[in-house]
Design an enzyme around this catalytic site. Structure first.
Site, PDB file in Angstrom:
ATOM      1  N   LYS A  10     -10.435   2.458  -1.152  1.00 34.97           N
ATOM      2  CA  LYS A  10     -10.489   1.897   0.202  1.00 34.97           C
ATOM      3  C   LYS A  10     -11.771   2.319   0.926  1.00 34.97           C
ATOM      4  O   LYS A  10     -12.099   3.499   0.996  1.00 34.97           O
ATOM      5  CB  LYS A  10      -9.254   2.355   0.984  1.00 34.97           C
ATOM      6  CG  LYS A  10      -9.069   1.706   2.336  1.00 34.97           C
ATOM      7  CD  LYS A  10      -7.717   2.130   2.910  1.00 34.97           C
ATOM      8  CE  LYS A  10      -7.386   1.460   4.233  1.00 34.97           C
ATOM      9  NZ  LYS A  10      -6.019   1.830   4.690  1.00 34.97           N
TER      10      LYS A  10
ATOM     11  N   CYS B 200      -5.580  -2.816   3.180  1.00 40.98           N
ATOM     12  CA  CYS B 200      -5.144  -2.708   4.578  1.00 40.98           C
ATOM     13  C   CYS B 200      -6.299  -2.837   5.578  1.00 40.98           C
ATOM     14  O   CYS B 200      -6.748  -3.939   5.834  1.00 40.98           O
ATOM     15  CB  CYS B 200      -4.356  -1.416   4.785  1.00 40.98           C
ATOM     16  SG  CYS B 200      -3.278  -1.471   6.257  1.00 40.98           S
TER      17      CYS B 200
ATOM     18  N   GLU C 147       0.824  -1.207   0.000  1.00 42.68           N
ATOM     19  CA  GLU C 147       0.000   0.000   0.000  1.00 42.68           C
ATOM     20  C   GLU C 147       0.861   1.261   0.000  1.00 42.68           C
ATOM     21  O   GLU C 147       1.851   1.357   0.735  1.00 42.68           O
ATOM     22  CB  GLU C 147      -0.900  -0.023   1.245  1.00 42.68           C
ATOM     23  CG  GLU C 147      -1.809   1.179   1.405  1.00 42.68           C
ATOM     24  CD  GLU C 147      -2.547   1.186   2.737  1.00 42.68           C
ATOM     25  OE1 GLU C 147      -3.556   1.912   2.831  1.00 42.68           O
ATOM     26  OE2 GLU C 147      -2.117   0.482   3.672  1.00 42.68           O
TER      27      GLU C 147
END
Length: 293
Positions: free
Chosen positions: A116, A153, A43
């Site tokens: 995200k 993540c 990331e």
């Protein structure tokens, strides 16, 4: 048989953006030389993890997807090496900014993008200051090497995201990551917990899972963090198929048979026996208590 070689790379990042991108490309090429078809990079690999602090100056790191120099570079690499490359960037779109994964297909085209969805906010992980919550939803992306499910993540801690992706047809899951020490609780080491949760996604959904994390010590705005690497690939029953150490560069490659995974998944019956009529609490924040009050 439908064999696909999945790969993860890990390395440390500094403030020289060109060097970080060059390191990523070198490791991607190493993975390709070892037979990889899909290579996952960590990331926000272009810079140190700037989200450790709240600083308006870092807003300027965000760039639009169209014409993004790092994405354009990896489009050329993907086309040359016939790879699928999910590339993590800080995206600027209008007045909004997103933590975005552009999925580059093996012909160099952009197969899709994911923004995200779950945005963390904790000491050392001040992401709500920088990123709007993603609006792309959890949808598999069709590529030359299968339907891939991507998340980023903090998304990896939510089983609902993994299940939604596999329900919609994802054949394997990819999680680019930046995780390490916790500045507010330095005694906490979440590495094993982190791996176990994602290996659980693999076992519960019967799909391979790949996670790529950064390594190294970084200090941003006076906040020091140590990123613990430990990138890994889990097979469709959650077993650890390949794993990296906590420090240093690594290239992990593992071949999977997507048809065999599908056969196992169908035979096991977990998707056949689901009871979505009983899972209404999952669509609420409080388990539905407020609705009954």
């Amino acid at each position: 048989m439908r064999n696909v070689s999945l790969a993860a790379v890990q390395f440390r990042m500094g403030w020289n953006r060109d060097e970080n991108v060059a390191t990523a490309e070198r490791l991607v090429r190493e993975a390709a030389a070892r037979g990889a078809n899909v290579v996952l990079i960590p990331e926000l690999f272009e810079t140190p993890y700037f989200c450790a602090v709240q600083d308006r100056a870092y807003y300027d790191l965000a760039l639009p997807i169209d014409g993004h120099p790092t994405i354009e570079r990896f489009r050329r690499v993907a086309a040359e090496l016939k790879l699928v490359l999910p590339v993590s960037v800080f995206e600027r779109s209008g007045q909004a900014r997103f933590n975005t994964l552009a999925v580059i297909d093996a012909d160099g085209g952009i197969a899709g993008r994911y923004r995200k969805s779950h945005i963390p906010q904790a000491p050392g992980y001040e992401e709500k200051y920088y990123f709007s919550p993603g609006d792309s939803g959890f949808n598999p992306i069709e590529t030359a090497y299968g339907r891939i499910g991507v998340a980023i993540c903090w998304d990896q801690w939510f089983p609902e995201a993994a299940r939604a992706l596999v329900l919609k047809g994802a054949e394997f899951l990819l999680y680019p990551t930046a995780i390490g020490s916790e500045p507010a609780t330095p005694e906490l080491d979440s590495m094993e917990h982190w791996r176990i949760v994602m290996r659980g996604h693999a076992g519960a959904n019967m799909v391979p899972v790949v996670a790529a994390n950064r390594t190294g010590n970084e200090t941003v705005g006076g906040v020091a963090m140590s990123f613990y690497g430990s990138s890994f690939i889990a097979d469709h029953v959650g077993a650890l198929a390949a794993g990296a150490g906590r420090t240093g560069e690594a290239v992990l490659v593992h071949e999977v048979d997507l048809d065999a995974c599908r056969t196992y998944r169908e035979a096991w019956g977990c998707f056949r026996d689901r009871r979505p009529d009983l899972y209404g609490a999952l669509a609420t924040l409080d388990g539905g208590h407020g609705a009954r009050a």
